[in-house]
Write a protein that holds these residues in place. Structure first.
Motif, mmCIF file in Angstrom:
data_model
loop_
_atom_site.group_PDB
_atom_site.id
_atom_site.type_symbol
_atom_site.label_atom_id
_atom_site.label_comp_id
_atom_site.label_asym_id
_atom_site.label_seq_id
_atom_site.Cartn_x
_atom_site.Cartn_y
_atom_site.Cartn_z
ATOM 1 N N MET A 34 73.008 25.141 38.886
ATOM 2 C CA MET A 34 73.453 23.850 39.412
ATOM 3 C C MET A 34 72.573 22.786 38.775
ATOM 4 N N ARG A 35 73.168 21.725 38.321
ATOM 5 C CA ARG A 35 72.427 20.652 37.660
ATOM 6 C C ARG A 35 72.842 19.286 38.199
ATOM 7 N N TRP A 36 71.911 18.365 38.137
ATOM 8 C CA TRP A 36 72.184 16.956 38.379
ATOM 9 C C TRP A 36 71.901 16.184 37.096
ATOM 10 N N TYR A 37 72.834 15.336 36.707
ATOM 11 C CA TYR A 37 72.692 14.430 35.580
ATOM 12 C C TYR A 37 72.795 13.006 36.105
ATOM 13 N N ARG A 38 72.420 12.068 35.274
ATOM 14 C CA ARG A 38 72.646 10.661 35.606
ATOM 15 C C ARG A 38 72.955 9.887 34.330
ATOM 16 N N GLN A 39 73.678 8.810 34.519
ATOM 17 C CA GLN A 39 74.013 7.937 33.399
ATOM 18 C C GLN A 39 73.852 6.498 33.841
ATOM 19 N N ALA A 40 72.891 5.831 33.237
ATOM 20 C CA ALA A 40 72.641 4.422 33.512
ATOM 21 C C ALA A 40 73.526 3.580 32.613
ATOM 22 N N PRO A 41 73.788 2.346 33.005
ATOM 23 C CA PRO A 41 74.639 1.471 32.186
ATOM 24 C C PRO A 41 74.108 1.340 30.764
ATOM 25 N N GLY A 42 74.990 1.576 29.800
ATOM 26 C CA GLY A 42 74.613 1.431 28.404
ATOM 27 C C GLY A 42 73.781 2.558 27.838
ATOM 28 N N LYS A 43 73.574 3.622 28.626
ATOM 29 C CA LYS A 43 72.743 4.738 28.168
ATOM 30 C C LYS A 43 73.538 6.034 28.185
ATOM 31 N N LYS A 86 62.816 4.073 42.034
ATOM 32 C CA LYS A 86 62.466 2.937 41.193
ATOM 33 C C LYS A 86 63.742 2.280 40.657
ATOM 34 N N PRO A 87 63.661 1.017 40.275
ATOM 35 C CA PRO A 87 64.864 0.377 39.707
ATOM 36 C C PRO A 87 65.431 1.153 38.516
ATOM 37 N N GLU A 88 64.580 1.799 37.758
ATOM 38 C CA GLU A 88 65.066 2.552 36.595
ATOM 39 C C GLU A 88 65.786 3.842 36.969
ATOM 40 N N ASP A 89 65.811 4.178 38.238
ATOM 41 C CA ASP A 89 66.604 5.324 38.705
ATOM 42 C C ASP A 89 68.059 4.932 38.946
ATOM 43 N N THR A 90 68.347 3.646 38.834
ATOM 44 C CA THR A 90 69.714 3.168 39.029
ATOM 45 C C THR A 90 70.643 3.802 37.998
ATOM 46 N N ALA A 91 71.689 4.450 38.476
ATOM 47 C CA ALA A 91 72.616 5.164 37.594
ATOM 48 C C ALA A 91 73.753 5.752 38.429
ATOM 49 N N VAL A 92 74.743 6.271 37.736
ATOM 50 C CA VAL A 92 75.732 7.138 38.368
ATOM 51 C C VAL A 92 75.225 8.574 38.209
ATOM 52 N N TYR A 93 75.144 9.281 39.324
ATOM 53 C CA TYR A 93 74.625 10.646 39.333
ATOM 54 C C TYR A 93 75.797 11.630 39.423
ATOM 55 N N TYR A 94 75.752 12.633 38.564
ATOM 56 C CA TYR A 94 76.804 13.643 38.475
ATOM 57 C C TYR A 94 76.216 15.026 38.717
#
Length: 120
Positions: A34-43, A86-94
């Motif tokens: 099982m994995r968690w990924y994230r994608q921040a805007p523009g990244k 932290k603010p840098e944790d802002t993302a969509v998490y999948y």
């Protein structure tokens, strides 16, 4: 057919906590990694945390000591406890599960994503 449903995202202040959940349903025999990924805007999408079927865990350096991945095999569910956000944790998490179906075929399944926003 297997479906992953995520929940738990939202808006939180810096230093706060959130707990994400990802529950699998359908023709499941077992679930391996099982994995968690994230994608921040523009990244690009990045791997955040992994838990094996034997409960071994790995984390991205950016979240070590703050995030904890866990699983409940009876519920076909993975969790991501996120502390000291932290603010840098802002993302969509999948979430992503390697599912062994009742047919014994193995599939990589993705959740729809849940948005996490860390802001004051």
């Amino acid at each position: 057919q297997v479906h992953l449903a995520e929940s738990g995202g939202g808006l939180v202040q810096p230093g706060g906590s959130l707990r994400l959940s990802c529950a699998a349903s359908g023709s499941i025999f077992s679930i391996n990694t099982m994995r968690w990924y994230r994608q921040a805007p523009g990244k690009e999408r990045e791997l955040v945390a992994t838990i094996s079927s034997g409960d071994s865990t790995n984390y991205a350096d950016s979240v070590k000591g703050r995030f904890t991945i866990s699983r409940d095999n009876a519920k076909n569910t993975a969790y991501l406890q996120m502390n000291s956000l932290k603010p840098e944790d802002t993302a969509v998490y999948y979430c992503n599960f390697m599912v062994i179906a009742t047919s014994r075929a193995q599939y990589s399944n993705w959740g729809q994503g849940t948005r996490v926003t860390v802001s004051s």
